[in-house]
Scaffold this motif. Sequence first.
Motif, short mmCIF file in Angstrom:
data_model
loop_
_atom_site.label_atom_id
_atom_site.label_comp_id
_atom_site.label_asym_id
_atom_site.label_seq_id
_atom_site.Cartn_x
_atom_site.Cartn_y
_atom_site.Cartn_z
N MET A 1 0.91 -1.04 -0.32
CA MET A 1 -0.49 0.33 0.02
C MET A 1 1.14 0.95 -0.02
O MET A 1 0.41 2.39 -0.94
N ALA A 2 2.01 1.36 0.79
CA ALA A 2 2.94 2.38 0.81
C ALA A 2 3.92 2.84 -0.81
O ALA A 2 3.25 4.17 -1.02
N ASN A 3 4.08 1.29 -1.03
CA ASN A 3 4.23 2.14 -2.99
C ASN A 3 3.24 1.73 -3.43
O ASN A 3 3.40 3.12 -4.54
N GLN A 4 2.07 1.39 -3.42
CA GLN A 4 0.89 1.91 -3.79
C GLN A 4 0.65 3.82 -3.72
O GLN A 4 0.93 4.11 -5.11
N ILE A 5 0.36 4.72 -2.72
CA ILE A 5 0.12 5.71 -2.72
C ILE A 5 2.36 6.22 -3.13
O ILE A 5 1.87 7.09 -3.19
N GLY A 6 3.49 5.95 -2.63
CA GLY A 6 4.68 6.56 -3.54
C GLY A 6 4.86 7.95 -2.92
O GLY A 6 6.39 7.96 -3.02
N GLU A 7 4.34 8.67 -2.71
CA GLU A 7 5.03 10.05 -2.06
C GLU A 7 5.51 9.42 0.06
O GLU A 7 4.50 9.34 0.44
N ARG A 8 6.42 9.86 -0.21
CA ARG A 8 7.22 9.54 0.89
C ARG A 8 6.33 11.13 2.41
O ARG A 8 5.71 10.16 3.61
N GLN A 9 5.64 12.29 1.78
CA GLN A 9 5.55 12.44 2.56
C GLN A 9 4.17 12.81 3.27
O GLN A 9 3.73 12.50 4.76
N VAL A 10 3.04 12.04 2.28
CA VAL A 10 1.78 11.33 2.25
C VAL A 10 2.54 10.40 3.97
O VAL A 10 1.34 10.41 4.58
N LEU A 11 3.09 9.59 3.10
CA LEU A 11 3.38 8.15 4.09
C LEU A 11 3.89 8.02 5.79
O LEU A 11 3.59 8.10 6.75
N GLU A 12 4.03 9.93 5.54
CA GLU A 12 4.65 10.12 7.37
C GLU A 12 3.49 10.83 7.62
O GLU A 12 3.52 10.44 9.19
N LYS A 13 3.07 11.91 6.90
CA LYS A 13 0.88 12.04 8.26
C LYS A 13 0.08 10.86 7.87
O LYS A 13 -0.09 10.83 8.84
N LEU A 14 0.58 10.04 7.26
CA LEU A 14 -0.06 8.76 7.61
C LEU A 14 0.29 8.29 8.89
O LEU A 14 -0.31 7.65 9.11
N LEU A 15 1.56 7.88 9.03
CA LEU A 15 2.19 7.35 10.36
C LEU A 15 1.59 8.28 11.53
O LEU A 15 1.93 7.65 12.49
N GLU A 16 2.22 9.65 11.19
CA GLU A 16 1.75 10.35 11.95
C GLU A 16 0.05 10.13 13.33
O GLU A 16 -0.09 10.13 14.06
N ALA A 17 -0.74 10.39 11.77
CA ALA A 17 -2.31 10.31 11.97
C ALA A 17 -2.17 8.90 12.94
O ALA A 17 -3.28 8.46 13.56
N ALA A 18 -2.07 7.62 12.15
CA ALA A 18 -1.66 6.34 13.07
C ALA A 18 -1.49 6.18 14.30
O ALA A 18 -2.43 5.08 15.35
N ARG A 19 -0.34 7.33 15.32
CA ARG A 19 -0.13 7.15 15.64
C ARG A 19 -0.47 7.96 16.76
O ARG A 19 -1.00 7.23 18.60
N ARG A 20 -2.21 8.67 16.03
CA ARG A 20 -2.37 9.40 17.39
C ARG A 20 -4.22 8.14 18.11
O ARG A 20 -4.44 7.35 17.66
#
Length: 62
Positions: A43-62
């Motif tokens: 799924m991360a590869n499908q998204i592809g954008e590092r900045q988006v993935l970083e935001k998703l990691l932050e959101a998942a930790r909340r």
Amino acid sequence: MAEIVTKPNLETPDGFYADLLTAHEGLTKAESDAFNARLILLMANQIGERQVLEKLLEAARR
């Protein structure tokens, strides 16, 4: 950069959840964990954008 979507956005969330549960049937805990890791990386590869993935990691930790 794309903004992340945190509101429900799946066409058929119950169907996807059922498919996800089915994909885990018969797996050991270790196999299930490995499956989840592979799925996350795909799924991360499908998204592809590092900045988006970083935001998703932050959101998942909340």
